[in-house]
Design an enzyme around this catalytic site. Structure first.
Site, PDB file in Angstrom:
ATOM      1  N   GLN A   1      -1.011  12.596  47.860  1.00 47.09           N
ATOM      2  CA  GLN A   1       0.273  12.612  48.342  1.00 47.09           C
ATOM      3  C   GLN A   1       1.082  11.415  47.574  1.00 47.09           C
ATOM      4  O   GLN A   1       0.727  10.121  48.004  1.00 47.09           O
ATOM      5  CB  GLN A   1       0.378  12.481  50.007  1.00 47.09           C
ATOM      6  CG  GLN A   1       1.932  12.194  50.466  1.00 47.09           C
ATOM      7  CD  GLN A   1       1.811  11.942  51.874  1.00 47.09           C
ATOM      8  OE1 GLN A   1       1.004  11.233  52.433  1.00 47.09           O
ATOM      9  NE2 GLN A   1       2.946  12.328  52.459  1.00 47.09           N
ATOM     10  N   GLY A   2       1.992  11.608  46.828  1.00 49.66           N
ATOM     11  CA  GLY A   2       2.552  10.619  45.968  1.00 49.66           C
ATOM     12  C   GLY A   2       4.089  10.288  46.679  1.00 49.66           C
ATOM     13  O   GLY A   2       5.073  10.972  45.995  1.00 49.66           O
ATOM     14  N   TYR A   3       4.025   9.547  47.650  1.00 52.84           N
ATOM     15  CA  TYR A   3       5.259   9.050  48.442  1.00 52.84           C
ATOM     16  C   TYR A   3       5.736   7.603  48.113  1.00 52.84           C
ATOM     17  O   TYR A   3       6.439   7.474  47.370  1.00 52.84           O
ATOM     18  CB  TYR A   3       5.482   9.659  49.770  1.00 52.84           C
ATOM     19  CG  TYR A   3       5.461  10.802  50.314  1.00 52.84           C
ATOM     20  CD1 TYR A   3       5.508  12.057  49.367  1.00 52.84           C
ATOM     21  CD2 TYR A   3       6.052  11.112  51.453  1.00 52.84           C
ATOM     22  CE1 TYR A   3       5.418  13.235  49.817  1.00 52.84           C
ATOM     23  CE2 TYR A   3       6.229  12.625  51.953  1.00 52.84           C
ATOM     24  CZ  TYR A   3       6.162  13.585  51.111  1.00 52.84           C
ATOM     25  OH  TYR A   3       6.297  14.571  51.512  1.00 52.84           O
ATOM     26  N   SER A   4       4.649   7.044  48.696  1.00 52.89           N
ATOM     27  CA  SER A   4       4.986   5.454  48.833  1.00 52.89           C
ATOM     28  C   SER A   4       5.022   4.829  47.248  1.00 52.89           C
ATOM     29  O   SER A   4       4.383   5.186  46.391  1.00 52.89           O
ATOM     30  CB  SER A   4       3.822   4.751  49.455  1.00 52.89           C
ATOM     31  OG  SER A   4       3.893   5.465  51.126  1.00 52.89           O
TER      32      SER A   4
ATOM     33  N   SER B   1      -3.831   7.834  48.761  1.00 53.49           N
ATOM     34  CA  SER B   1      -5.093   8.068  49.101  1.00 53.49           C
ATOM     35  C   SER B   1      -5.770   9.299  48.444  1.00 53.49           C
ATOM     36  O   SER B   1      -4.875  10.097  47.977  1.00 53.49           O
ATOM     37  CB  SER B   1      -5.191   8.554  50.398  1.00 53.49           C
ATOM     38  OG  SER B   1      -4.824   7.422  51.364  1.00 53.49           O
TER      39      SER B   1
ATOM     40  N   GLU C   1       2.112  15.861  58.696  1.00 52.85           N
ATOM     41  CA  GLU C   1       1.129  15.031  58.713  1.00 52.85           C
ATOM     42  C   GLU C   1       0.801  14.367  60.060  1.00 52.85           C
ATOM     43  O   GLU C   1      -0.275  14.142  60.521  1.00 52.85           O
ATOM     44  CB  GLU C   1       1.437  13.796  57.452  1.00 52.85           C
ATOM     45  CG  GLU C   1       0.614  12.541  57.727  1.00 52.85           C
ATOM     46  CD  GLU C   1       1.025  11.655  56.600  1.00 52.85           C
ATOM     47  OE1 GLU C   1       2.201  11.574  56.275  1.00 52.85           O
ATOM     48  OE2 GLU C   1       0.223  10.878  55.997  1.00 52.85           O
TER      49      GLU C   1
ATOM     50  N   GLU D   1       6.111   1.063  64.062  1.00 53.06           N
ATOM     51  CA  GLU D   1       7.472   0.498  64.429  1.00 53.06           C
ATOM     52  C   GLU D   1       8.321   1.697  63.964  1.00 53.06           C
ATOM     53  O   GLU D   1       9.110   2.228  64.906  1.00 53.06           O
ATOM     54  CB  GLU D   1       7.759  -0.708  63.525  1.00 53.06           C
ATOM     55  CG  GLU D   1       7.316  -1.949  64.127  1.00 53.06           C
ATOM     56  CD  GLU D   1       5.808  -2.041  63.606  1.00 53.06           C
ATOM     57  OE1 GLU D   1       5.264  -1.406  62.814  1.00 53.06           O
ATOM     58  OE2 GLU D   1       5.140  -2.898  64.139  1.00 53.06           O
TER      59      GLU D   1
HETATM   60  C1  LIG Z   1      -4.901   3.636  54.667  1.00 49.70           C
HETATM   61  C2  LIG Z   1      -3.683   4.092  53.994  1.00 49.70           C
HETATM   62  C3  LIG Z   1      -3.641   5.086  53.110  1.00 49.70           C
HETATM   63  C4  LIG Z   1      -2.245   5.457  52.666  1.00 49.70           C
HETATM   64  N1  LIG Z   1      -2.060   6.569  51.909  1.00 49.70           N
HETATM   65  C5  LIG Z   1      -0.930   6.825  51.355  1.00 49.70           C
HETATM   66  C6  LIG Z   1      -0.710   8.072  50.594  1.00 49.70           C
HETATM   67  O1  LIG Z   1      -1.834   8.960  50.643  1.00 49.70           O
HETATM   68  N2  LIG Z   1       0.233   8.579  49.972  1.00 49.70           N
HETATM   69  C7  LIG Z   1       1.429   7.538  50.167  1.00 49.70           C
HETATM   70  O2  LIG Z   1       2.548   8.050  49.702  1.00 49.70           O
HETATM   71  N3  LIG Z   1       1.351   6.527  51.134  1.00 49.70           N
HETATM   72  C8  LIG Z   1       0.167   6.071  51.477  1.00 49.70           C
HETATM   73  N4  LIG Z   1       0.293   5.075  52.409  1.00 49.70           N
HETATM   74  C9  LIG Z   1       1.325   4.111  52.581  1.00 49.70           C
HETATM   75  C10 LIG Z   1       2.093   4.212  53.673  1.00 49.70           C
HETATM   76  O3  LIG Z   1       2.561   5.266  54.007  1.00 49.70           O
HETATM   77  C11 LIG Z   1       2.685   2.850  53.817  1.00 49.70           C
HETATM   78  O4  LIG Z   1       2.125   1.988  53.515  1.00 49.70           O
HETATM   79  C12 LIG Z   1       3.676   2.921  55.118  1.00 49.70           C
HETATM   80  O5  LIG Z   1       4.642   4.074  55.259  1.00 49.70           O
HETATM   81  C13 LIG Z   1       4.822   1.477  55.045  1.00 49.70           C
HETATM   82  O6  LIG Z   1       5.257   1.307  54.054  1.00 49.70           O
HETATM   83  P1  LIG Z   1       5.064  -0.080  53.420  1.00 49.70           P
HETATM   84  O7  LIG Z   1       3.597  -0.431  53.018  1.00 49.70           O
HETATM   85  O8  LIG Z   1       6.029  -0.358  52.229  1.00 49.70           O
HETATM   86  O9  LIG Z   1       5.591  -1.215  54.538  1.00 49.70           O
HETATM   87  P2  LIG Z   1       7.142  -1.450  54.669  1.00 49.70           P
HETATM   88  O10 LIG Z   1       7.872  -0.343  54.778  1.00 49.70           O
HETATM   89  O11 LIG Z   1       7.618  -2.451  53.749  1.00 49.70           O
HETATM   90  O12 LIG Z   1       7.174  -2.363  56.086  1.00 49.70           O
HETATM   91  C14 LIG Z   1       6.730  -3.559  56.401  1.00 49.70           C
HETATM   92  C15 LIG Z   1       6.639  -3.972  57.854  1.00 49.70           C
HETATM   93  O13 LIG Z   1       8.253  -3.717  58.274  1.00 49.70           O
HETATM   94  C16 LIG Z   1       8.249  -2.856  59.271  1.00 49.70           C
HETATM   95  N5  LIG Z   1       9.457  -2.090  59.137  1.00 49.70           N
HETATM   96  C17 LIG Z   1      10.118  -1.416  57.990  1.00 49.70           C
HETATM   97  N6  LIG Z   1      11.113  -0.938  58.305  1.00 49.70           N
HETATM   98  C18 LIG Z   1      11.402  -0.972  59.819  1.00 49.70           C
HETATM   99  C19 LIG Z   1      12.413  -0.779  60.621  1.00 49.70           C
HETATM  100  N7  LIG Z   1      13.393   0.161  60.098  1.00 49.70           N
HETATM  101  N8  LIG Z   1      12.178  -0.917  61.878  1.00 49.70           N
HETATM  102  C20 LIG Z   1      11.518  -1.496  62.172  1.00 49.70           C
HETATM  103  N9  LIG Z   1      10.332  -2.091  61.685  1.00 49.70           N
HETATM  104  C21 LIG Z   1      10.214  -1.760  60.236  1.00 49.70           C
HETATM  105  C22 LIG Z   1       6.952  -2.011  59.248  1.00 49.70           C
HETATM  106  O14 LIG Z   1       6.611  -1.271  60.536  1.00 49.70           O
HETATM  107  C23 LIG Z   1       5.957  -2.906  58.715  1.00 49.70           C
HETATM  108  O15 LIG Z   1       5.387  -3.357  59.721  1.00 49.70           O
HETATM  109  C24 LIG Z   1      -0.993   4.666  52.702  1.00 49.70           C
HETATM  110  C25 LIG Z   1      -1.110   3.501  53.628  1.00 49.70           C
HETATM  111  C26 LIG Z   1      -2.325   3.203  53.960  1.00 49.70           C
HETATM  112  C27 LIG Z   1      -2.402   1.844  54.778  1.00 49.70           C
END
Ligand SMILES: Cc1cc2nc3c(=O)[nH]c(=O)nc-3n(C[C@H](O)[C@H](O)[C@H](O)COP(=O)(O)OP(=O)(O)OC[C@H]3O[C@@H](n4cnc5c(N)ncnc54)[C@H](O)[C@@H]3O)c2cc1C
Length: 398
Positions: A131-134, A166, A249, A382
Site C-alpha cells: 500500500q503506497g499511501y504514506s 509494508s 483496512e 488520535e
Molecule cells: C508498522 C507500520 C506499518 C505501516 N505500513 C504502511 C503501509 O504499508 N503503507 C502506508 O502507506 N503507510 C504505512 N504505515 C504508515 C502509517 O499509516 C503512518 O505512520 C500513520 O498514518 C501516521 O502518519 P505519520 O507517521 O506521518 O505521523 P504523523 O501524521 O506526522 O503524526 C505524528 C503524531 O501526531 C498526531 N496527529 C497528527 N495529526 C493529528 C490530528 N489531526 N489530531 C490529533 N493528533 C494528530 C498523530 O496521532 C501522531 O501521534 C505504517 C506504519 C507503521 C508503524
C-alpha cells in the site's frame, strides 16, 4: 444480529474444523509465530504455501464475488472461519494487504477487466500487494501527498517517494495514491493507480524496526510509467477510492485481528501457568488473575463489536467510520496484553532471543516491541478518535 447458523453454515463450520485438524502444519511453531498482522520475514515462504492451501480448500476470499475468484458468501461465513481459525490457533495468510484492502477496493471500484485480472491472483498468493499511501510529509494528513503523476499520451509518469510501505520488498503490485491535479483542492487532485512494482524506475529500500525485522520500506519513483488503464475508480477520484481502502483496512484490522488477539491471549494464559510469581504460579496471583480476566472480557467485547460492524455489511453496505472503533479495541487490547506478558516474566522480560534464560525464545519480547506500532499503523489512535468523535458521534471538529 442473529447468531443461529443455517444448516449450510453449520456444514461450513464442520468442514473448516476438519480441514484445519488435518492440514494445520506441524512446523507452525513458536519460531514463526507473531501476533502482528504483518508476517515475520522468516515466515514468508511458509505463509505463502499456507495461503495457497487455504485458497485451494476454498477458505480465502469467502465474501468476494465468484467472478473475482471468491466464494460469494457473506460476512457471517467469514466470522465462522475466523472463529475456527482462532480455536485451531491457525497461521494468518501472507497476502494480508491484498485480501484485507486492495481486493475489496478493486471489487468495489474496478472495471470488469480489473476485477477479472487482479483478485484471483491475490487470493492464490501468486501476486503480493503493498500500500503506497504514506509519504515523509503525508501520514495522518494523507491528502497532502506530493508524489506526482503527469500525463504523457496514454501513460502517466510518476515521480516522488513513499515511506513505511509494508511488504514492498516482496510485493508485485502497489495500491498507489499520486497527485494528478496540482491546481485542484488537495483532496480532489489525487488518483488511485494499480502499479506494477517491477516497472523501471521503482526503487525499494528496507527500513529496520525496533524488533530488528525490516517489514517496511522507503519506495522511490523515478519517471515510472504507468498506463491509464491502471487507474482505479476514475481520474482525480483517488481520495474517495483510497478512503474505501482505509475503511476496509480498519475493518480487516478490527474484525480479522480478533483471531490473533484470542490466540495471543491463550498463549499468555499458558505463559502465566508456567511462570512463578511471588512464590506462586502466576495464574494464582490475584492481580494477574484479574488482569487476565479483564483481557478475556475485552477480547469477547471485541469479537461482538466486530459482529455488530458486519451487520452493516450483511445489508450490502460498505464499511463506515465505525470500523475505527474495532481498530481502537484491537490496539488497546493487544498492547495491554503484551505489557502483561512482560509483567508476568518480571526481570526475564529484558532477555531477547539468544539468551539461554529467554522465555519462549524471546517470542514475547518480539511481539511486545512490535505491538508499539499498532497504535500508528492503519491510522494513529488520535486519528481514530477524531473519526469517531466527528463522524460517528457528530461532535464539532477539534
Ligand atoms: C508498522 C507500520 C506499518 C505501516 N505500513 C504502511 C503501509 O504499508 N503503507 C502506508 O502507506 N503507510 C504505512 N504505515 C504508515 C502509517 O499509516 C503512518 O505512520 C500513520 O498514518 C501516521 O502518519 P505519520 O507517521 O506521518 O505521523 P504523523 O501524521 O506526522 O503524526 C505524528 C503524531 O501526531 C498526531 N496527529 C497528527 N495529526 C493529528 C490530528 N489531526 N489530531 C490529533 N493528533 C494528530 C498523530 O496521532 C501522531 O501521534 C505504517 C506504519 C507503521 C508503524
Amino acid at each position: 444480529m442473529d447468531f443461529t447458523l443455517t444448516s449450510e453454515q453449520q456444514a461450513l463450520r464442520d468442514r473448516v474444523r476438519t480441514w484445519l485438524k488435518q492440514n494445520l502444519p506441524t512446523d507452525w511453531g513458536t519460531r514463526l509465530r507473531s501476533t502482528s498482522d504483518i508476517p515475520r520475514p522468516e515466515a514468508y515462504e511458509f505463509m505463502r504455501q499456507w495461503q495457497r492451501r487455504m485458497y485451494e480448500a476454498g477458505f480465502v476470499g469467502l465474501t468476494w464475488p465468484r467472478e473475482a475468484g471468491g466464494q460469494g458468501l457473506t460476512f457471517m461465513e467469514e466470522m465462522i472461519l475466523a472463529e475456527e481459525m482462532a480455536l485451531a490457533k491457525a497461521p494468518p495468510v501472507l497476502n494480508i494487504l491484498a485480501i484485507g484492502m486492495a481486493g475489496p477496493t478493486i471489487v468495489a471500484y474496478g472495471t470488469e477487466e480489473q476485477k477479472r485480472r487482479y483478485p484471483p491472483k491475490m487470493l492464490s498468493c501468486e501476486e503480493i500487494w503493498c500500500q503506497g499511501y504514506s509519504e515523509p510529509n503525508a501520514g495522518s494528513d494523507l491528502a497532502s501527498l506530493q508524489t506526482r503523476a503527469v500525463k504523457d499520451g496514454e501513460h502517466y509518469v510518476i515521480n516522488g517517494q513513499k515511506v513505511w510501505t509494508s511488504l514492498a520488498h516482496i510485493a508485485d503490485w502497489m495500491m498507489l495514491l499520486a497527485r494528478t491535479d496540482t491546481e485542484a483542492p488537495k483532496h480532489k487532485g489525487i488518483t488511485y493507480f494499480l502499479l506494477d512494482m517491477k516497472s523501471p524506475g521503482v526503487t525499494v529500500k528496507p527500513l529496520k524496526q525496533i524488533t530488528g525485522d525490516a517489514e517496511f520500506n522507503e519506495v522511490y519513483f523515478d519517471n515510472v510509467r504507468v498506463h491509464e488503464a491502471q487507474i482505479l475508480g476514475g481520474l482525480n477520484n483517488g481520495w474517495q477510492v483510497g478512503l474505501t481502502t482505509l475503511m476496509f483496512e480498519r475493518l480487516a484490522l478490527g474484525f480479522g485481528l480478533q483471531v490473533r488477539l484470542r490466540i495471543a491471549l491463550d498463549g499468555l494464559v499458558d505463559l502465566a501457568r508456567q511462570t512463578k510469581k511471588n512464590g506462586v504460579v502466576a495464574t494464582q496471583e490475584p492481580v494477574i488473575r484479574q488482569k487476565l480476566a479483564q483481557l478475556w472480557i475485552d477480547t469477547e467485547v471485541f469479537k461482538y463489536t466486530g459482529a455488530r460492524a458486519i451487520t452493516k455489511l450483511l445489508k450490502g453496505e460498505l464499511p463506515g467510520p465505525e470500523a475505527s472503533a474495532g481498530k481502537l479495541m484491537w490496539v488497546e487490547g493487544h498492547q495491554r496484553l503484551q505489557e502483561l506478558a512482560m509483567e508476568i516474566q518480571g526481570p526475564y522480560a529484558q532477555l531477547m532471543k539468544g539468551s539461554e534464560w529467554a522465555v519462549a525464545e524471546g517470542l514475547w519480547q518480539h511481539t511486545f516491541l512490535r505491538s508499539r506500532a499498532n497504535s500508528i499503523e492503519g491510522g494513529t489512535t488520535e486519528i481514530q478518535r477524531n473519526i469517531i468523535g466527528e463522524r460517528v458521534l457528530g461532535l464539532p471538529k477539534g
